[in-house]
Design a protein around this motif. Structure first.
Motif, short mmCIF file in Angstrom:
data_model
loop_
_atom_site.label_atom_id
_atom_site.label_comp_id
_atom_site.label_asym_id
_atom_site.label_seq_id
_atom_site.Cartn_x
_atom_site.Cartn_y
_atom_site.Cartn_z
N GLY A 16 0.80 -1.21 0.00
CA GLY A 16 0.00 0.00 0.00
C GLY A 16 0.83 1.26 0.00
N ARG A 17 2.07 1.15 -0.47
CA ARG A 17 2.96 2.31 -0.54
C ARG A 17 2.82 3.00 -1.89
NH1 ARG A 17 7.41 1.99 3.18
NH2 ARG A 17 8.76 3.05 1.66
N PRO A 18 3.19 4.26 -1.98
CA PRO A 18 3.10 4.98 -3.27
C PRO A 18 3.92 4.26 -4.34
CG PRO A 18 3.55 6.51 -1.48
CD PRO A 18 3.69 5.13 -0.90
N PRO A 19 3.38 4.17 -5.55
CA PRO A 19 4.11 3.46 -6.60
C PRO A 19 5.34 4.23 -7.05
CG PRO A 19 2.16 4.54 -7.49
CD PRO A 19 2.09 4.70 -6.01
N GLY A 20 6.40 3.49 -7.35
CA GLY A 20 7.62 4.10 -7.89
C GLY A 20 7.77 3.70 -9.35
N ASP A 21 9.00 3.55 -9.80
CA ASP A 21 9.25 3.13 -11.17
C ASP A 21 8.76 1.70 -11.36
OD1 ASP A 21 10.45 5.54 -11.71
OD2 ASP A 21 12.48 4.80 -11.27
N ARG A 22 8.28 1.44 -12.57
CA ARG A 22 7.79 0.09 -12.89
C ARG A 22 8.81 -0.62 -13.78
NH1 ARG A 22 1.57 0.59 -14.75
NH2 ARG A 22 2.57 1.55 -16.55
N ASP A 23 9.11 -1.86 -13.42
CA ASP A 23 10.02 -2.70 -14.20
C ASP A 23 9.25 -3.90 -14.74
OD1 ASP A 23 12.43 -1.20 -13.76
OD2 ASP A 23 12.41 -1.94 -11.70
N TRP A 24 9.55 -4.25 -15.98
CA TRP A 24 8.83 -5.32 -16.65
C TRP A 24 9.81 -6.40 -17.12
CZ3 TRP A 24 3.52 -4.60 -16.80
CH2 TRP A 24 3.07 -3.30 -16.55
N VAL A 25 9.35 -7.63 -17.10
CA VAL A 25 10.11 -8.76 -17.63
C VAL A 25 9.32 -9.37 -18.79
CG1 VAL A 25 10.79 -11.15 -17.18
CG2 VAL A 25 11.46 -9.36 -15.60
N VAL A 26 10.05 -9.67 -19.86
CA VAL A 26 9.43 -10.26 -21.04
C VAL A 26 9.93 -11.70 -21.17
CG1 VAL A 26 9.06 -10.06 -23.53
CG2 VAL A 26 9.40 -7.99 -22.13
N VAL A 27 9.00 -12.64 -21.21
CA VAL A 27 9.32 -14.06 -21.31
C VAL A 27 8.93 -14.56 -22.71
CG1 VAL A 27 8.87 -16.37 -20.38
CG2 VAL A 27 8.99 -14.39 -18.84
N GLY A 28 9.80 -15.38 -23.28
CA GLY A 28 9.48 -16.00 -24.56
C GLY A 28 9.70 -15.12 -25.77
N ALA A 29 10.58 -14.14 -25.64
CA ALA A 29 10.80 -13.21 -26.75
C ALA A 29 12.29 -13.11 -27.06
CB ALA A 29 10.24 -11.83 -26.41
N ALA A 59 12.88 -5.84 -19.69
CA ALA A 59 14.07 -6.68 -19.78
C ALA A 59 13.67 -8.09 -20.18
CB ALA A 59 14.81 -6.71 -18.44
N LEU A 60 14.44 -8.69 -21.06
CA LEU A 60 14.20 -10.09 -21.39
C LEU A 60 14.52 -10.96 -20.18
CD1 LEU A 60 15.70 -10.50 -24.98
CD2 LEU A 60 13.32 -10.13 -24.32
#
Length: 421
Positions: A16-29, A59-60
């Protein structure tokens, strides 16, 4: 291709904390597949891409293999066959190894944190409930930066504890010399971030518990067990006092240069001869000398280094300054270069307030020296130096003679303002 939100964004949403930077992972690419969709490649050591519209990092999925000491000694494998669970296994803490499918995340980053959509193969949610900082796998020991990160998270999540097995692993890493392989820039980056957390003392307590503080900042580690005069320092132990000063800096929402100055202001007390303890006569000059070594070793930024030097040299005089006469007051202002750099002097005063209030039973005490010195500076600044210089030149005076008249005018202004004894 499957895309997942991972790491701190998921953890903070769960808390429930304020959102910061979002990081994403890509699978199968593959990199080619992302480039074909308009992503921009930015990763040097492993495949990281910027989204064509949001510019967030994708990021892959990858695995890593240790190849050399330090945090750079890795061989990275990123391929379509790397699974999400394998990618999460290389992360530092279980609370940072939770993922959410992209289709469950809104544009603002909100999602149902208790839904079955969360992918949590290493028990991160349970550790969030239990308030525990725990390593994911033994891969943790391959990256010494993680020691600093755990300590920093302890300073941020003040009601979390470090799991016993994680602390033991950190000690093993220190004993193996992994911390010694860290580059100065990365050490400073993590220390600076930890200093800006809500309770920075916890970072140093964790680093001390695992032995890393003695390797990274031996000048600071040496302060524990050094006694001080009980009439000035009811907490007696210098290391304990230092932690109280840091937490006071956080309480007063001080900027990073002030917090670094608080960390280093008393370094010289560890070098006081045993036969004069618990008095620490001359520790200010010794602190300033030790500070030079710390700043060179960690490549501390100029603003932090310069403020810390002023505080190390002058904090004792600033504390006693309300007893000074006009000439002594002006000399201190000049030594601190306060007339040319008034904001830096104001920051030095804030650090000194943290020092004064960072003592047992004195957290809520007033620090009248701070407004006193600010008013003294204002009085010295009130002298119209250009007028004094013109009048002196009209009399045929030059150079040092003009400077002497300006100095005398400022002393007179201080005396007339009542801001000096």
């Amino acid at each position: 291709m499957q895309i997942y939100l991972v790491g701190g964004a998921v953890r903070d949403a769960w808390l429930g904390r304020p959102p910061g930077d979002r990081d994403w992972v890509v699978v199968g690419a593959t990199p080619e597949a992302l480039l074909a969709q308009g992503y921009l490649a930015v990763g040097k050591d492993f495949p990281v891409f910027l989204h064509p519209r949001t510019h967030e990092e994708y990021a892959l999925a990858r695995t890593e293999r240790k190849t050399a000491p330090g945090y750079r000694g890795f061989a990275v494998h990123a391929a379509p066959d790397v699974t999400l669970e394998q990618d999460l296994a290389r992360r530092d803490l279980t609370i940072n190894a939770i993922a959410a499918p992209a289709d469950s995340v809104s544009a603002s980053g909100q999602f149902l944190i208790n839904s079955e959509n969360l992918i949590d193969p290493y028990g991160g949610q349970q550790d969030l409930r239990d308030k525990v900082l725990r390593h994911v796998t033994l891969a943790f020991r391959e990256d010494p930066v993680r020691i600093l990160r755990v300590a920093r998270f302890a300073a941020r999540f003040t009601d979390f504890s470090v799991a016993a097995e994680t602390l033991a692993l950190m000690r093993e890493m220190v004993d193996a010399g992994e911390v010694d392989a860290l580059v100065p820039e990365r050490v400073w980056q993590e220390l600076a971030r930890g200093l800006m957390e809500v309770q920075p003392s916890r970072m140093f307590e964790v680093l001390r518990d695992c032995g890393a503080l003695a390797r990274l900042l031996p000048e600071v580690a040496a302060l524990w067990g050094v006694p001080q005069r009980a009439d000035y320092h009811p907490e007696i132990d210098t290391g304990v006092h230092l932690m109280m000063v840091l937490d006071m800096a956080a309480r007063l929402q001080a900027p990073l240069p002030v917090r670094f100055a608080c960390l280093t202001h008393d370094l010289g007390k560890a070098t006081t001869p045993a036969d004069v303890l618990p008095r620490h006569i001359g520790h200010e000059a010794r602190s300033a000398q030790l500070l030079k070594g710390v700043c060179q070793r960690l490549r501390v930024p100029t603003d932090c280094r310069e403020l810390a030097d002023v505080v190390a040299r002058e904090h004792g005089n600033i504390h006693r300054g309300m007893e000074f006469g006009a000439s002594a007051t002006l000399r201190l202002l000049e030594r601190c270069d306060a007339l040319r750099k008034p904001q830096r002097f104001a920051d030095a005063l804030l650090a000194c307030e943290c020092d004064a209030r960072g003592r047992l039973g004195l957290h809520d005490s007033a620090y009248p020296q701070r407004p006193h010195w600010l008013q003294a500076l204002a009085a010295a600044q009130s002298v119209a130096t250009e007028v004094v210089a013109r009048e002196a030149q009209a009399k045929g005076l030059q150079g040092k003679d003009i400077g002497g008249l300006v100095h005398a005018a400022r002393v007179a202004a201080l005396r007339n303002s009542g801001m000096a004894a």
